[in-house]
Design an enzyme around this catalytic site. Sequence first.
Site, short mmCIF file in Angstrom:
data_model
loop_
_atom_site.label_atom_id
_atom_site.label_comp_id
_atom_site.label_asym_id
_atom_site.label_seq_id
_atom_site.Cartn_x
_atom_site.Cartn_y
_atom_site.Cartn_z
CG ASN A 325 -55.00 43.41 5.97
OD1 ASN A 325 -56.47 42.83 7.48
ND2 ASN A 325 -55.46 45.37 6.40
CD GLU A 354 -56.08 40.15 10.00
OE1 GLU A 354 -57.63 40.71 9.84
OE2 GLU A 354 -55.26 40.84 9.18
CG ASP A 356 -59.58 40.55 6.25
OD1 ASP A 356 -59.45 40.17 6.74
OD2 ASP A 356 -59.82 41.89 6.39
CG HIS A 369 -58.13 46.06 3.37
ND1 HIS A 369 -57.93 46.61 3.51
CD2 HIS A 369 -58.80 45.62 4.85
CE1 HIS A 369 -58.12 47.92 4.62
NE2 HIS A 369 -58.77 47.15 5.70
#
Length: 757
Positions: A325, A354, A356, A369
Amino acid sequence: MSDKGLEMSAQDHPVYESHRQQVDRVLSDLSRGTLLHKVKSGGMLYPRTFFLDTKDMVLRYTGSEKRFRKKKLSWQISKIREVRDGEKDYSKRLDPFDTPALRGRCFAVIFGANHEVLYLYSNSIYERDMWVKGIQFAIHMEQYMDQKQQADRWIKDAFNMADKNNDGSLDFEEVMKLLKQLNADMDKKYVKALFDKADTEKSGKGRSRLDNAEFVQFYHLLTERAEVEEIFLRYDGGKGYMDCLDLQRFLKNDQKVTMQEDDVNEVIAAYEPQKQLQLDDHMSLIGFRTFLTSRDQQMFNPACRRVYQDMTQPITNYYISSSHNTYLVEDQLKGPSRVEAYITALSRGCRCVELDCWDGPDDEPVIYHGYTLTSKILFRDVIGAIKDYAFHSSPRDQGDRSYPVILSIENHCSIKQQTVMGKHIRNILGDLVYAPTELPNKIPSPADLMGKIVLKGKKLPWSHSTEEAEVSDEEDEAAESQEESKSKDKSKHKLSRHFSDVVGMKAISFKSTDEAIASNGIFVSLGESKVLKMIGNDIKDVNRLSQQMLVRTYPSGSRTDSSNYNPVPMWAAGCQVVALNFQTTGAEPMQLLHGKFLDNGGSGYVLKPEFMLSAEKFSSQLEKPTKKKKLVMKMISGYQIPKPKDSKKGEVIDPFIKIEVHGSKADNQQVKTSVIQNNGFNPQWNETVSFNLNSPELVLLRFVVYDSDRYVDDFIGYYVMPLSCLQQGYRHFPLFNKTGDQLPQALIFVHTEIVDA
């Protein structure tokens, strides 16, 4: 800032200047202060007068309201990592005050290992350029100060701190107060004798006082180290100096190093401060002490500070520094997402970040997130920052190329916005993208991928010709934070050909080890709970999986505070991509990651031990280890150990050291030294500890210095390093604080030896 920008700024000035004149003028102007505006979230501007003080090497400001007085008003130049102009200020682009004109006058100053960012707005582009240049000049001045200059400046800083009335001198009582602040509760008679010896300009009138130069002399007398002198006297033969043969014997007997005469004489020339002794190839006690505390003589082997491992093996054979994250800077539920977090992670050597990805407004994908209240940032801004900072920290080989950065994509976007993502990747990253057009016949190596950015994610079959198709969904980390599990209708996900084509490493969903190995995927992700259960049930099976694929692990969704798991069990099982929350810098897991990836030049890639690469050898190592070692360490002394900044104790610290071994399950162990009362200045332990090790290739050593307390011991500093990088003999190691910054002056002195068990 470009060279063209620098030239335009100089031409704007009415008189042409040489580089030296320009440096002097800029630093002089900035030392007098100029009005700048601190930029806060939402574009709020706070006027402050900023000063660049190159005498005391600090950046400071005035003009803060009383209610802000507790906030930090100055920063040491040594803590500044980077200064960059507003056009690189990605993380402000979604602010309501954002305009091209504002960004053009902005610059950002980045501090410390945790990359604290100070955003500033200037009155003109010329002024912005002047500040950017001035801070860069100051950073270079700081970096090129030699070891003695830095130590002497630290002494002068201590003197200025104690000189409350600014009369340029200290009396004995002021010196005693200063020593207590420096964690030295020393015998008054001993200190007074040194004080009188340093007081060479006695006036005979009133109390004795030390001026700045005399205080420097007093400090050097005070910090003479009996434990180092004892070693020196063993080899000098009563001569008062070491000759070449003496130093050769010391290096061979104690440091386990064989050095030729010419090389030894070069060491003497480099570290002996007295010219005549240099000419005679002799080394004094002062030179020997300087030599022992030098960077190359530290416990960490300087050979490990460069890329020395074979980088041509399949990428599955390497541990990779990895972030989870990456976009978050606080908690996992409602904290902010920032592009700056990617810059921070990449600058700290992370090689796998990462992203998302979710549908955003105006057909622009965003990163955040999912299923939470964390803020959103633009996908395109993240890709732009990654392009600019992917290879800043990585050691360079073969020209300007460096080892690859992997983008771990968690793709939740619609077909339309996946197409946008694919276009942004092509347009922004261009030839940097590793995107083979057919299934590679072998797993590429870090050397094969030098200078490349590799996307890991779901991918359509190589032979697939349609624009979109369904693929099985991979691990959905965002959904783990929800109480309800994913519904069955979300087990399939539509994938765009435009996005699939830029994915260089295919990720698959994990069902079983055999099924994963039989696929043509190269990446598999396992949540914390799942991988720990697998390791507990059959660690050999996890290692077998890691020999064929990159195994990525990540923290449980229940860790909403961005805490981390212990990465060592995953590394010991062979998992390569053990992702941690980089925003949680102060705790043990990130300290272990920091130490592990000091190895191999800080490249973010560390070759796994040979026995980890064979199922047969791995099983044999578990059942009957053949390379057992015994590590014997004498914890000798400490030097300049500071008091914890957040300590509520008023007295001098009572330090002790905890020594930990992290590695295979059988090797995990720890011991503590005794507590030294009232002395952080030069505590002496002289205690020997030993550890029997089954798998020394996996061992990380962690040292933690604490201030003993009746209730909770206060953390002071840590040091972590791989056993494979340890230099035997009399060595020092530094200490790092909770944010990963090295503590100035602080050292721990040890003697180490590794023998067969």
